[in-house]
Scaffold this active site. Structure first.
Site, mmCIF file in Angstrom:
data_model
loop_
_atom_site.group_PDB
_atom_site.id
_atom_site.type_symbol
_atom_site.label_atom_id
_atom_site.label_comp_id
_atom_site.label_asym_id
_atom_site.label_seq_id
_atom_site.Cartn_x
_atom_site.Cartn_y
_atom_site.Cartn_z
ATOM 1 N N GLY A 57 0.836 -1.196 0.000
ATOM 2 C CA GLY A 57 0.000 0.000 0.000
ATOM 3 C C GLY A 57 0.863 1.234 0.000
ATOM 4 C CB CYS A 84 5.197 -4.233 -0.030
ATOM 5 S SG CYS A 84 6.010 -2.623 -0.167
ATOM 6 C CE1 TYR A 85 1.488 0.594 5.942
ATOM 7 C CE2 TYR A 85 -0.176 -1.143 5.939
ATOM 8 C CZ TYR A 85 0.352 0.019 6.495
ATOM 9 O OH TYR A 85 -0.249 0.591 7.580
ATOM 10 C CG HIS A 171 5.383 -5.315 -4.711
ATOM 11 N ND1 HIS A 171 4.124 -5.108 -4.221
ATOM 12 C CD2 HIS A 171 6.141 -4.274 -4.275
ATOM 13 C CE1 HIS A 171 4.105 -3.989 -3.517
ATOM 14 N NE2 HIS A 171 5.319 -3.465 -3.524
ATOM 15 C CD GLU A 173 2.140 -7.629 -5.672
ATOM 16 O OE1 GLU A 173 2.926 -8.427 -5.126
ATOM 17 O OE2 GLU A 173 1.933 -6.478 -5.252
ATOM 18 C CB SER A 225 -24.804 -3.952 -24.707
ATOM 19 O OG SER A 225 -23.644 -4.706 -24.417
ATOM 20 C CG ASP A 229 -18.708 -6.970 -19.342
ATOM 21 O OD1 ASP A 229 -17.797 -7.748 -19.680
ATOM 22 O OD2 ASP A 229 -18.497 -5.818 -18.928
ATOM 23 C CB ALA A 231 -22.353 -11.669 -24.797
ATOM 24 C CE LYS A 374 -14.292 -6.602 -20.571
ATOM 25 N NZ LYS A 374 -15.545 -5.826 -20.523
#
Ligand code: XMP
Length: 518
Positions: A57, A84-85, A171, A173, A225, A229, A231, A374
């Site tokens: 953070g 980290c933090y 990190h 990640e 639409s 999403d 769909a 997503k």
């Protein structure tokens, strides 16, 4: 979408970091969720987490009011990994020391592993990690052992295996940490003992069961639409409740080339979903006649869309005392849920699709994607057999081509833009760049320019090519398309699209520009 049992919880000390960690955990096929640090230990433990990761953070542990955690959590025996933090917080709360040494580390850093740790099981003695810290851990807590150091960090990692507490200053990640993904896997599989079972198939099974439980035997409505999403949400709900689902597709006349046909082909013919296809182009062009203000256009389109949707819903018997659909499918994704900050059910998004559907339609929302990122939505779409073209389609604004037609929106101008846009997309696809770009499309300005074609003078519209790279549309960079590609697009548009005699390339980033022209 209902909660999944026994998650790995990522405590959020800084949104981007936590989000990235949660995604990495899921990439290791372990279900993860993000929670705020303000929860008590009892609230966190009530979720029955199989592991807890404390994110990095932007704050220093010395800064007031720097977020902390209920220390009761450290006594629960649930494996904890501080990053980290999160690592500094563990050090401080467990009785070690963190100091402002004035020698922070930022970027690629050489790490030396100094003691065996399950996290570093297959690491070489030296490797490259990504650091980003100002404060440093200078003393490990009683009972803990330092397991790695770097040039500026005497304690770059420590652990207390008995209490199942692990901490890394770097990190894991981020991709720049060479073996970061492996480190996270070691934590999840070896330390927490989790069997990796979060797959696209399991996501679908869980959501199908949840939708069935929510909806029972009632009817469900879904506004499509043309985007990914709605769909995928429709496909999941259809798998769950079959012909209890009715989809509505409102063709505004402002869709991309082939979009209406694609929706018809996919949902009606392939999935055999009950599809109400409202051909409403005339109504939209009539309502937009003479309107040039962008916000005014948006409002008109949004309102008309809602009106039409209400008409369809009423025809199907929805509404107070009606016998029609009581449930409405919404393609809300996990980032929207996190952004709402509460983790509570998000109300219907005002920005979603065409201006949002009205709350007073009195539907209960079905949100089968609300715990997914997503990329997971796309994977689920693929798994359910949606065409690649639908699953990988670039985002498209709810008001459609109207916000790419500067000035008045007419049927003729929409036709010109749609034809030019189709050529931009076709050539970008052919060059293999479509998936690498956030969006790539054509814009039709409200000017005409002089040109010569054959023996004659022309006075016609220019088309602007807009192509951007971005992660989230908040910022964007203009895409450096190869010149040969730009040339091919330009000459095809001028030769094949009537009414266009010039092509320009937009080289504006966001900020200061926006992605759309209106
Ligand atoms: P801008 O132009 O603001 O766009 O940089 C950021 C992203 O949002 C999309 N966009 C919209 N989406 N309704 C939508 O559903 C809208 O009115 C709208 N305006 C912009 C745009 O395509 C880009 O991805």
């Amino acid at each position: 979408m209902t909660a999944v049992d026994d998650p790995v919880l990522v405590v959020d000390f800084g949104a981007q970091y936590a989000r990235l960690i949660a995604r990495r955990v899921r990439e290791a096929h372990v279900y993860s969720e993000i929670v705020p640090p303000t929860l008590s230990a009892a609230e966190i433990l009530a979720r029955r987490p199989r592991g807890i990761i404390l994110s990095g953070g932007p704050k220093s542990v010395y800064e007031g009011p720097a977020p902390t955690l209920d220390p009761e959590l450290y006594r629960a025996g649930v494996p904890i990994l501080g990053i980290c933090y999160g690592a500094q917080l563990l050090a401080r709360q467990l009785g070690g020391a963190v100091a402002r040494t004035g020698r922070g580390e930022y970027g690629r850093t050489a790490l030396s592993v100094t003691a065996p740790s399950p996290l570093f099981a297959d690491w070489p003695a030296e490797s490259v990690v990504w650091m980003s810290h100002g404060d440093s851990i200078t003393e490990v807590p009683p009972g803990s052992v330092a397991t790695a150091h770097s040039a500026e960090s005497v304690v770059a990692a420590f652990h207390d295996p008995e209490r199942r507490i692990y901490a890394v200053q770097f990190h894991p990640e981020v991709v720049h940490t060479e073996r970061g993904a492996e480190l996270l896997e070691h934590f999840l599989l070896d330390v927490c003992g989790i069997a990796p079972s979060w797959t696209h198939v399991s996501i679908i099974e869980q959501q199908v069961a949840a939708v069935r439980a929510q909806v029972g035997g009632e009817r469900v409505l879904c506004a499509l639409s043309g985007g990914v999403d709605s769909a995928v949400a429709a496909a999941v709900v259809h798998k769950a409740v079959g012909d209890q689902l009715t989809c509505v597709f409102v063709d505004t006349g402002l869709m991309r080339a082939g979009e209406a046909e694609q929706v018809e082909e996919t949902f009606h013919r392939q999935f055999r979903i009950d599809l109400v296809h409202v051909k409403a182009a005339d109504r939209f062009f009539d309502a937009l006649a003479g309107v040039t203000d962008p916000e005014e256009k948006r409002k008109i389109i949004g309102t008309l869309f809602i009106r039409i949707f209400e008409e369809v819903a009423r025809d199907l018997g929805a509404g107070v005392g009606g016998t029609g659909p009581r449930f409405l499918v919404q393609g809300t994704l996990y980032p929207d849920v996190i952004e709402s900050g509460t983790g509570e059910a998000a109300s219907i998004k005002s920005h979603h699709n065409v201006g949002g559907l009205p709350a007073d339609l009195d539907f209960e929302l079905v949100e089968p994607l609300r715990l997914l990122f997503k990329d997971e939505v796309r994977a689920v779409g693929e798994e359910l057999g949606l065409p690649h073209e639908v699953v990988w389609r670039q985002p498209f604004p709810g008001p459609g081509l109207a916000v790419r037609i500067v000035g008045e929106v007419t049927r003729e101008r929409a036709g010109i833009l749609r034809a030019a846009d189709a050529l931009v997309v076709e050539e970008i696809r052919r060059a293999g760049l479509y998936r690498h770009l956030w969006q790539s499309f054509a814009v039709l300005p409200a000017v005409r320019t002089v040109g010569v074609m054959g023996d004659g003078r022309t006075y016609a519209y220019p088309i602007v090519i807009r192509a951007v790279t971005s992660d989230d549309a908040m910022t964007a960079d203009w895409a450096r398309l190869p010149y040969e590609l730009v040339e091919r697009i330009a000459s095809r548009i001028i030769n094949e699209v009537d009414g266009v005699n010039r092509v320009a390339l937009d080289v504006t980033s966001k900020p200061p520009g926006t992605i759309e022209w209106e």
